[in-house]
Design a protein around this motif. Structure first.
Motif, PDB file in Angstrom:
ATOM      1  N   ARG A 190       1.103  -1.166   0.032  1.00 13.11           N
ATOM      2  CA  ARG A 190      -0.045   0.008  -0.008  1.00 13.11           C
ATOM      3  C   ARG A 190       0.754   1.402   0.011  1.00 13.11           C
ATOM      4  NH1 ARG A 190      -3.121   2.825   4.030  1.00 13.11           N
ATOM      5  NH2 ARG A 190      -2.427   1.442   5.955  1.00 13.11           N
ATOM      6  N   LEU A 191       2.084   1.143   0.799  1.00 16.16           N
ATOM      7  CA  LEU A 191       2.673   2.350   0.941  1.00 16.16           C
ATOM      8  C   LEU A 191       3.565   2.631  -0.517  1.00 16.16           C
ATOM      9  CD1 LEU A 191       4.084   4.668   2.190  1.00 16.16           C
ATOM     10  CD2 LEU A 191       5.576   2.955   3.440  1.00 16.16           C
ATOM     11  N   GLN A 192       4.112   1.512  -1.069  1.00 15.58           N
ATOM     12  CA  GLN A 192       4.847   1.468  -2.219  1.00 15.58           C
ATOM     13  C   GLN A 192       3.752   2.084  -3.450  1.00 15.58           C
ATOM     14  OE1 GLN A 192       5.143  -2.255  -4.618  1.00 15.58           O
ATOM     15  NE2 GLN A 192       7.117  -1.701  -5.148  1.00 15.58           N
ATOM     16  N   ASN A 193       2.595   1.656  -3.610  1.00 19.46           N
ATOM     17  CA  ASN A 193       1.681   2.309  -4.415  1.00 19.46           C
ATOM     18  C   ASN A 193       1.571   3.726  -4.215  1.00 19.46           C
ATOM     19  OD1 ASN A 193       1.298  -0.128  -5.946  1.00 19.46           O
ATOM     20  ND2 ASN A 193      -0.371  -0.750  -4.439  1.00 19.46           N
ATOM     21  N   ALA A 194       1.282   4.151  -2.877  1.00 17.42           N
ATOM     22  CA  ALA A 194       1.201   5.612  -2.562  1.00 17.42           C
ATOM     23  C   ALA A 194       2.531   6.434  -2.767  1.00 17.42           C
ATOM     24  CB  ALA A 194       0.860   5.764  -1.136  1.00 17.42           C
ATOM     25  N   LEU A 195       3.506   5.946  -2.610  1.00 20.99           N
ATOM     26  CA  LEU A 195       4.710   6.686  -2.861  1.00 20.99           C
ATOM     27  C   LEU A 195       4.928   6.801  -4.331  1.00 20.99           C
ATOM     28  CD1 LEU A 195       6.981   5.155  -0.364  1.00 20.99           C
ATOM     29  CD2 LEU A 195       6.625   7.396  -0.446  1.00 20.99           C
ATOM     30  N   ILE A 196       4.764   5.804  -5.094  1.00 25.94           N
ATOM     31  CA  ILE A 196       4.817   5.816  -6.624  1.00 25.94           C
ATOM     32  C   ILE A 196       3.835   6.957  -7.137  1.00 25.94           C
ATOM     33  CG2 ILE A 196       4.655   4.548  -8.708  1.00 25.94           C
ATOM     34  CD1 ILE A 196       5.854   2.247  -7.136  1.00 25.94           C
ATOM     35  N   ALA A 197       2.727   6.877  -6.592  1.00 30.89           N
ATOM     36  CA  ALA A 197       1.681   7.983  -6.982  1.00 30.89           C
ATOM     37  C   ALA A 197       1.869   9.265  -6.578  1.00 30.89           C
ATOM     38  CB  ALA A 197       0.166   7.613  -6.366  1.00 30.89           C
ATOM     39  N   ASN A 198       2.835   9.384  -5.636  1.00 29.17           N
ATOM     40  CA  ASN A 198       3.479  10.513  -5.227  1.00 29.17           C
ATOM     41  C   ASN A 198       4.644  11.171  -5.815  1.00 29.17           C
ATOM     42  OD1 ASN A 198       2.676  12.931  -3.525  1.00 29.17           O
ATOM     43  ND2 ASN A 198       4.563  12.296  -2.321  1.00 29.17           N
ATOM     44  N   LYS A 199       4.892  10.452  -6.920  1.00 29.98           N
ATOM     45  CA  LYS A 199       5.951  10.593  -7.868  1.00 29.98           C
ATOM     46  C   LYS A 199       7.470  10.347  -7.285  1.00 29.98           C
ATOM     47  CE  LYS A 199       3.651  14.350 -10.099  1.00 29.98           C
ATOM     48  NZ  LYS A 199       3.615  15.839 -10.536  1.00 29.98           N
ATOM     49  N   ALA A 200       7.456   9.359  -6.384  1.00 33.66           N
ATOM     50  CA  ALA A 200       8.725   8.695  -6.000  1.00 33.66           C
ATOM     51  C   ALA A 200       9.276   7.703  -7.287  1.00 33.66           C
ATOM     52  CB  ALA A 200       8.603   8.029  -4.621  1.00 33.66           C
ATOM     53  N   LYS A 201      10.505   7.926  -7.560  1.00 34.13           N
ATOM     54  CA  LYS A 201      10.915   7.490  -8.778  1.00 34.13           C
ATOM     55  C   LYS A 201      11.267   5.986  -8.645  1.00 34.13           C
ATOM     56  CE  LYS A 201      13.286  11.703 -10.512  1.00 34.13           C
ATOM     57  NZ  LYS A 201      14.448  12.280 -11.065  1.00 34.13           N
ATOM     58  N   SER A 202      11.769   5.714  -7.618  1.00 35.10           N
ATOM     59  CA  SER A 202      12.068   3.923  -7.498  1.00 35.10           C
ATOM     60  C   SER A 202      11.739   3.518  -5.980  1.00 35.10           C
ATOM     61  CB  SER A 202      13.512   3.762  -7.946  1.00 35.10           C
ATOM     62  OG  SER A 202      13.663   2.496  -7.837  1.00 35.10           O
ATOM     63  N   VAL A 203      10.948   2.693  -5.906  1.00 30.85           N
ATOM     64  CA  VAL A 203      10.522   2.163  -4.528  1.00 30.85           C
ATOM     65  C   VAL A 203      10.443   0.703  -4.549  1.00 30.85           C
ATOM     66  CG1 VAL A 203       8.488   2.167  -2.569  1.00 30.85           C
ATOM     67  CG2 VAL A 203       8.785   4.231  -4.233  1.00 30.85           C
ATOM     68  N   ASP A 204      11.210  -0.195  -3.947  1.00 30.33           N
ATOM     69  CA  ASP A 204      11.219  -1.583  -3.995  1.00 30.33           C
ATOM     70  C   ASP A 204      10.665  -2.053  -2.479  1.00 30.33           C
ATOM     71  OD1 ASP A 204      12.113  -4.097  -5.163  1.00 30.33           O
ATOM     72  OD2 ASP A 204      13.670  -3.883  -3.520  1.00 30.33           O
ATOM     73  N   VAL A 205       9.980  -3.131  -2.587  1.00 30.44           N
ATOM     74  CA  VAL A 205       9.503  -3.859  -1.423  1.00 30.44           C
ATOM     75  C   VAL A 205      10.378  -5.054  -1.329  1.00 30.44           C
ATOM     76  CG1 VAL A 205       7.563  -5.081  -0.416  1.00 30.44           C
ATOM     77  CG2 VAL A 205       7.073  -3.023  -1.582  1.00 30.44           C
ATOM     78  N   CYS A 206      11.010  -5.319  -0.100  1.00 31.03           N
ATOM     79  CA  CYS A 206      11.599  -6.556   0.332  1.00 31.03           C
ATOM     80  C   CYS A 206      11.173  -7.252   1.417  1.00 31.03           C
ATOM     81  CB  CYS A 206      13.264  -6.215   0.518  1.00 31.03           C
ATOM     82  SG  CYS A 206      13.845  -5.033  -0.406  1.00 31.03           S
ATOM     83  N   PHE A 207      10.623  -8.644   0.921  1.00 32.84           N
ATOM     84  CA  PHE A 207       9.996  -9.397   1.905  1.00 32.84           C
ATOM     85  C   PHE A 207      10.687 -10.398   2.409  1.00 32.84           C
ATOM     86  CE2 PHE A 207       6.596 -12.586   2.585  1.00 32.84           C
ATOM     87  CZ  PHE A 207       6.183 -12.446   3.717  1.00 32.84           C
ATOM     88  N   LYS A 208      11.088 -10.502   3.658  1.00 35.88           N
ATOM     89  CA  LYS A 208      11.928 -11.371   4.258  1.00 35.88           C
ATOM     90  C   LYS A 208      13.204 -11.626   3.415  1.00 35.88           C
ATOM     91  CE  LYS A 208       8.089 -14.258   6.381  1.00 35.88           C
ATOM     92  NZ  LYS A 208       7.380 -15.392   6.414  1.00 35.88           N
ATOM     93  N   PRO A 209      13.910 -10.660   3.060  1.00 31.87           N
ATOM     94  CA  PRO A 209      15.063 -10.726   2.440  1.00 31.87           C
ATOM     95  C   PRO A 209      16.178 -11.884   2.854  1.00 31.87           C
ATOM     96  CG  PRO A 209      15.364  -8.851   3.761  1.00 31.87           C
ATOM     97  CD  PRO A 209      13.852  -9.124   3.904  1.00 31.87           C
ATOM     98  N   ASN A 210      16.696 -12.598   2.114  1.00 30.67           N
ATOM     99  CA  ASN A 210      17.795 -13.396   2.343  1.00 30.67           C
ATOM    100  C   ASN A 210      18.858 -12.883   2.716  1.00 30.67           C
ATOM    101  OD1 ASN A 210      16.195 -15.555   1.428  1.00 30.67           O
ATOM    102  ND2 ASN A 210      16.997 -15.369  -0.756  1.00 30.67           N
ATOM    103  N   SER A 211      19.336 -13.365   4.037  1.00 30.11           N
ATOM    104  CA  SER A 211      20.756 -12.921   4.731  1.00 30.11           C
ATOM    105  C   SER A 211      20.507 -11.728   5.157  1.00 30.11           C
ATOM    106  CB  SER A 211      22.022 -12.937   3.788  1.00 30.11           C
ATOM    107  OG  SER A 211      22.001 -14.245   3.234  1.00 30.11           O
ATOM    108  N   PHE A 212      19.383 -11.540   6.145  1.00 31.18           N
ATOM    109  CA  PHE A 212      18.684 -10.297   6.381  1.00 31.18           C
ATOM    110  C   PHE A 212      19.803  -9.019   6.803  1.00 31.18           C
ATOM    111  CE2 PHE A 212      16.968  -7.481   9.561  1.00 31.18           C
ATOM    112  CZ  PHE A 212      15.633  -6.884   8.912  1.00 31.18           C
ATOM    113  N   SER A 213      20.398  -9.443   7.712  1.00 30.02           N
ATOM    114  CA  SER A 213      21.417  -8.473   8.128  1.00 30.02           C
ATOM    115  C   SER A 213      22.351  -8.159   6.799  1.00 30.02           C
ATOM    116  CB  SER A 213      22.285  -8.919   9.096  1.00 30.02           C
ATOM    117  OG  SER A 213      21.535  -9.056  10.350  1.00 30.02           O
ATOM    118  N   GLU A 214      23.032  -8.726   6.195  1.00 34.94           N
ATOM    119  CA  GLU A 214      23.846  -8.269   5.140  1.00 34.94           C
ATOM    120  C   GLU A 214      23.308  -7.631   3.954  1.00 34.94           C
ATOM    121  OE1 GLU A 214      25.628 -11.860   3.421  1.00 34.94           O
ATOM    122  OE2 GLU A 214      26.916 -12.153   5.621  1.00 34.94           O
TER     123      GLU A 214
END
Length: 257
Positions: A17-41
């Motif tokens: 929801r936030l990704q869509n809102a930011l893009i609609a607000n003209k943010a150029k690049s928004v990436d969602v990272c869900f449970k990224p592998n090797s979280f800390s790194e």
């Protein structure tokens, strides 16, 4: 790049929801990272390359993960934390200098939630000023591109800026005048004596610039000076000097009662 990092299914729904809102607000690049592998790194890598980070998880996880790579408030990117229900947004790192407070305000408006700012001066109204220097006859397009980049890094828009400023020998600089006019902002210049008052607040000092124009940095000095003039309070650098081959740009902030 804006990275939204989440660890649960509920958090993922908010992240989308936030990704869509930011893009609609003209943010150029928004990436969602869900449970990224090797979280800390992975997260530390994002942080070190200067990505703005929005975490949807506990603040403790964020601090323990980022602690090894945190440098200082002048270098670290903005970091925000949201609860899973999206009721609160907290600027956790680089609130002033990295633009996290302003970025959090934008997120709060998009999600219509509660902004929680713990840094000093949060009850005052911020004033933002752009300072620019350039080679003679620098094209407006070059100046515009640099300004766009700096506003993005600071988490600001054109509407947030009160003026574009420089040193008085640039009072007739066509590119700067045209840029200010196209953005409907005043273009103000100041002499070297006035700008010299800001010397102690500069992030860097250039002997070459001093020998050329009489101050150790045009963009930072001009932004700091005008921000202070507007509020009659001390000013600070929100964004240190950035440059391309033909121009420099910095953003200063002060607070009005």
């Amino acid at each position: 790049m804006i990275r939204i990092i989440c660890l649960t299914d509920v958090g993922l729904q908010l992240a989308r929801r936030l990704q869509n809102a930011l893009i609609a607000n003209k943010a150029k690049s928004v990436d969602v990272c869900f449970k990224p592998n090797s979280f800390s790194e992975t997260v530390q890598s994002f942080f070190q390359q200067g990505d703005r980070l929005i975490f949807i998880c506990a603040t403790g996880i964020v601090m323990r993960t980022l602690a090894p790579v945190i440098q200082d408030k002048l270098k670290d990117p903005a970091v925000l934390v949201l609860d899973e229900m999206g009721k609160f947004v907290i600027p956790l790192l680089s609130g002033h200098e990295g633009g996290a407070n302003e970025f959090a305000r934008q997120v709060s408006e998009l999600l219509e939630n509660q902004l929680v700012i713990t840094t000093a001066n949060s009850y005052l109204k911020p004033v933002y000023v752009v300072g620019m220097g350039c080679e003679r006859n620098c094209p407006e397009a070059v100046l515009q591109t640099l300004l766009d980049e700096c506003l993005l890094k600071a988490g600001l828009t054109f509407d947030d800026i009160s003026a574009i400023c420089s040193i008085d020998i640039k009072a007739d600089e066509v590119g700067l005048m045209a840029l200010a006019k196209s953005l409907h902002k005043p273009f103000l210049t100041f002499d070297a004596n006035a700008l010299g008052e800001m010397e102690a607040r500069l992030s860097t000092k250039s002997d070459y610039i001093f020998k050329t124009v009489g101050v150790y940095g045009v963009a930072e000095s001009a932004a700091l000076y005008q921000a202070q003039q507007i509020t009659n309070n001390s000013s600070e650098l929100l964004l240190n000097k950035h440059k391309n081959k033909q121009a420099t740009c910095a953003i200063a902030r002060s607070y009005a009662q």
